[in-house]
Design a protein around this motif. Structure first.
Motif, PDB file in Angstrom:
ATOM      1  N   LEU A  18       0.855  -1.194   0.000  1.00 19.57           N
ATOM      2  CA  LEU A  18       0.000   0.000   0.000  1.00 19.57           C
ATOM      3  C   LEU A  18       0.887   1.239   0.000  1.00 19.57           C
ATOM      4  CD1 LEU A  18      -2.812   1.355   0.259  1.00 19.57           C
ATOM      5  CD2 LEU A  18      -2.467   1.298   2.739  1.00 19.57           C
ATOM      6  N   ILE A  19       0.811   2.006  -1.056  1.00 19.33           N
ATOM      7  CA  ILE A  19       1.580   3.242  -1.134  1.00 19.33           C
ATOM      8  C   ILE A  19       0.641   4.404  -1.462  1.00 19.33           C
ATOM      9  CG2 ILE A  19       3.570   1.948  -1.996  1.00 19.33           C
ATOM     10  CD1 ILE A  19       3.099   3.337  -4.725  1.00 19.33           C
ATOM     11  N   ILE A  20       1.064   5.591  -1.055  1.00 17.55           N
ATOM     12  CA  ILE A  20       0.378   6.792  -1.504  1.00 17.55           C
ATOM     13  C   ILE A  20       1.368   7.595  -2.329  1.00 17.55           C
ATOM     14  CG2 ILE A  20      -1.195   6.862   0.465  1.00 17.55           C
ATOM     15  CD1 ILE A  20       0.519   9.190   1.589  1.00 17.55           C
ATOM     16  N   HIS A  21       0.853   8.376  -3.242  1.00 16.11           N
ATOM     17  CA  HIS A  21       1.711   9.159  -4.123  1.00 16.11           C
ATOM     18  C   HIS A  21       0.885  10.228  -4.800  1.00 16.11           C
ATOM     19  CE1 HIS A  21       0.071   7.382  -7.878  1.00 16.11           C
ATOM     20  NE2 HIS A  21      -0.178   6.360  -7.084  1.00 16.11           N
ATOM     21  N   ARG A  22       1.570  11.210  -5.331  1.00 12.26           N
ATOM     22  CA  ARG A  22       0.908  12.192  -6.178  1.00 12.26           C
ATOM     23  C   ARG A  22       1.130  11.779  -7.626  1.00 12.26           C
ATOM     24  NH1 ARG A  22       2.825  16.047  -2.088  1.00 12.26           N
ATOM     25  NH2 ARG A  22       1.010  17.065  -1.149  1.00 12.26           N
ATOM     26  N   ARG A  23       0.236  12.200  -8.501  1.00 15.01           N
ATOM     27  CA  ARG A  23       0.330  11.846  -9.914  1.00 15.01           C
ATOM     28  C   ARG A  23       0.808  13.044 -10.714  1.00 15.01           C
ATOM     29  NH1 ARG A  23      -4.641   8.202 -11.947  1.00 15.01           N
ATOM     30  NH2 ARG A  23      -3.606   8.818 -13.890  1.00 15.01           N
ATOM     31  N   VAL A  24       1.895  12.840 -11.433  1.00 15.83           N
ATOM     32  CA  VAL A  24       2.473  13.932 -12.214  1.00 15.83           C
ATOM     33  C   VAL A  24       1.647  14.225 -13.465  1.00 15.83           C
ATOM     34  CG1 VAL A  24       4.799  13.448 -11.388  1.00 15.83           C
ATOM     35  CG2 VAL A  24       3.996  12.347 -13.489  1.00 15.83           C
ATOM     36  N   ASP A  25       0.762  13.290 -13.832  1.00 14.62           N
ATOM     37  CA  ASP A  25      -0.045  13.494 -15.034  1.00 14.62           C
ATOM     38  C   ASP A  25      -1.351  14.222 -14.748  1.00 14.62           C
ATOM     39  OD1 ASP A  25      -1.816  10.339 -15.312  1.00 14.62           O
ATOM     40  OD2 ASP A  25      -0.875  11.283 -13.578  1.00 14.62           O
ATOM     41  N   LEU A  26      -1.570  14.587 -13.490  1.00 15.58           N
ATOM     42  CA  LEU A  26      -2.763  15.333 -13.124  1.00 15.58           C
ATOM     43  C   LEU A  26      -2.374  16.680 -12.538  1.00 15.58           C
ATOM     44  CD1 LEU A  26      -4.995  12.583 -11.473  1.00 15.58           C
ATOM     45  CD2 LEU A  26      -4.995  13.361 -13.833  1.00 15.58           C
ATOM     46  N   GLU A  27      -3.245  17.633 -12.691  1.00 21.39           N
ATOM     47  CA  GLU A  27      -2.936  18.986 -12.250  1.00 21.39           C
ATOM     48  C   GLU A  27      -3.248  19.212 -10.773  1.00 21.39           C
ATOM     49  OE1 GLU A  27      -3.836  21.060 -16.604  1.00 21.39           O
ATOM     50  OE2 GLU A  27      -5.020  21.622 -14.837  1.00 21.39           O
ATOM     51  N   ASN A  28      -4.056  18.355 -10.165  1.00 20.98           N
ATOM     52  CA  ASN A  28      -4.369  18.563  -8.749  1.00 20.98           C
ATOM     53  C   ASN A  28      -3.214  18.073  -7.873  1.00 20.98           C
ATOM     54  OD1 ASN A  28      -4.769  15.765  -7.699  1.00 20.98           O
ATOM     55  ND2 ASN A  28      -6.418  15.709  -9.216  1.00 20.98           N
ATOM     56  N   ASN A  29      -3.256  18.445  -6.601  1.00 21.26           N
ATOM     57  CA  ASN A  29      -2.174  18.131  -5.671  1.00 21.26           C
ATOM     58  C   ASN A  29      -2.531  16.998  -4.724  1.00 21.26           C
ATOM     59  OD1 ASN A  29       0.482  18.785  -4.886  1.00 21.26           O
ATOM     60  ND2 ASN A  29      -0.271  19.849  -3.068  1.00 21.26           N
ATOM     61  N   ASN A  30      -3.647  16.330  -4.989  1.00 24.41           N
ATOM     62  CA  ASN A  30      -4.103  15.275  -4.096  1.00 24.41           C
ATOM     63  C   ASN A  30      -3.217  14.040  -4.164  1.00 24.41           C
ATOM     64  OD1 ASN A  30      -6.265  16.772  -3.204  1.00 24.41           O
ATOM     65  ND2 ASN A  30      -7.732  15.853  -4.629  1.00 24.41           N
ATOM     66  N   PHE A  31      -3.271  13.258  -3.090  1.00 28.61           N
ATOM     67  CA  PHE A  31      -2.597  11.971  -3.063  1.00 28.61           C
ATOM     68  C   PHE A  31      -3.535  10.889  -3.587  1.00 28.61           C
ATOM     69  CE2 PHE A  31       1.550  12.112  -1.109  1.00 28.61           C
ATOM     70  CZ  PHE A  31       1.590  13.371  -0.522  1.00 28.61           C
ATOM     71  N   TYR A  32      -2.935   9.847  -4.152  1.00 32.21           N
ATOM     72  CA  TYR A  32      -3.648   8.666  -4.604  1.00 32.21           C
ATOM     73  C   TYR A  32      -3.016   7.461  -3.930  1.00 32.21           C
ATOM     74  CZ  TYR A  32      -5.751  11.587  -8.185  1.00 32.21           C
ATOM     75  OH  TYR A  32      -6.464  12.571  -8.822  1.00 32.21           O
ATOM     76  N   PHE A  33      -3.796   6.388  -3.781  1.00 33.95           N
ATOM     77  CA  PHE A  33      -3.157   5.196  -3.252  1.00 33.95           C
ATOM     78  C   PHE A  33      -3.192   4.062  -4.261  1.00 33.95           C
ATOM     79  CE2 PHE A  33      -6.359   2.036  -2.338  1.00 33.95           C
ATOM     80  CZ  PHE A  33      -7.517   2.687  -1.918  1.00 33.95           C
ATOM     81  N   ARG A  34      -2.173   3.226  -4.178  1.00 38.40           N
ATOM     82  CA  ARG A  34      -2.072   2.017  -4.994  1.00 38.40           C
ATOM     83  C   ARG A  34      -1.908   0.853  -4.039  1.00 38.40           C
ATOM     84  NH1 ARG A  34       3.389   0.027  -7.494  1.00 38.40           N
ATOM     85  NH2 ARG A  34       3.377  -0.813  -5.389  1.00 38.40           N
TER      86      ARG A  34
END
Length: 207
Positions: A18-34
């Motif tokens: 389980l990791i969280i990260h930001r996505r460089v392909d999106l303009e928002n600053n939210n975190f996503y988890f995988r």
């Protein structure tokens, strides 16, 4: 998603599962988890809907625990139709496209691809589905759906598209190749997102 795990943090409880990260392909600053659940292929990915890393990790761990409970109970962890995936993917990639290209992709998908793939679960697609698409596509204008569309367009005042003079013709190689390119691009994104295994449906299935 390789190379796009910006500000990655692994869970102190579940490690790299389980990791969280930001996505460089999106303009928002939210975190996503995988997340990776044992016994299930691919990854589960969701937005944490917060730019706060501590809050994002807490929400991700809570969501992951819910996934583990569902997995133990034999429930599906994700059910994503091709239609749902396409709509999300085309909007995410919109910023890289011209308006003309964006509209073209939406039109091609709505005109032909949706009718065959739209309601299928993207993780269930196989080489057989790929082969079946071309049979569907080449016979579309002789099908009930195709004939209905012809009739509908004839009834439109001044309609110039899909006239009875051109819709029944076999589509050109260039047209089919363009459709194949769009489908392959979508499927590559599905593999990258963990929805589809390339072993089940080779990325050159659509040629």
């Amino acid at each position: 998603m390789a190379g796009q795990y910006q500000d990655r943090q692994d869970s102190s409880i579940y490690g790299s599962r389980l990791i969280i990260h930001r996505r460089v392909d999106l303009e928002n600053n939210n975190f996503y988890f995988r997340s990776k659940v044992s016994g299930h292929t691919g990854y589960i990915r969701r937005s944490c809907q917060t730019p706060d890393p501590a809050r994002a990790m807490l929400l991700a761990e809570q969501a992951y625990e819910e996934l583990l409970v569902r997995a133990k109970g034999g429930f599906a962890l994700k059910t994503v139709t091709v239609d749902v995936f396409f709509e999300g993917w085309i909007e995410i990639t919109k910023h890289r496209l011209t308006e003309t290209r964006y509209k073209w992709k939406k039109s091609v998908y709505a005109r032909y691809v949706f009718g065959y793939f739209g309601k299928k679960n993207i993780s269930d697609l196989t080489k057989k589905d790929a082969d079946g698409y071309w049979h569907y596509r080449l016979n579309f204008w002789n099908s009930d759906a195709g004939q209905k569309r012809i009739a509908n367009n004839k009834e439109r005042a001044g309609a110039k598209t899909f006239s009875s003079h051109n819709v029944a013709k076999v589509p050109s190689f260039a047209t089919l190749k363009a459709e194949a390119s769009l489908i392959n691009e979508m499927l590559r994104a599905a593999v990258d997102e963990g929805h589809l295994q390339s072993e089940a449906l080779p990325l050159d299935a659509f040629k």
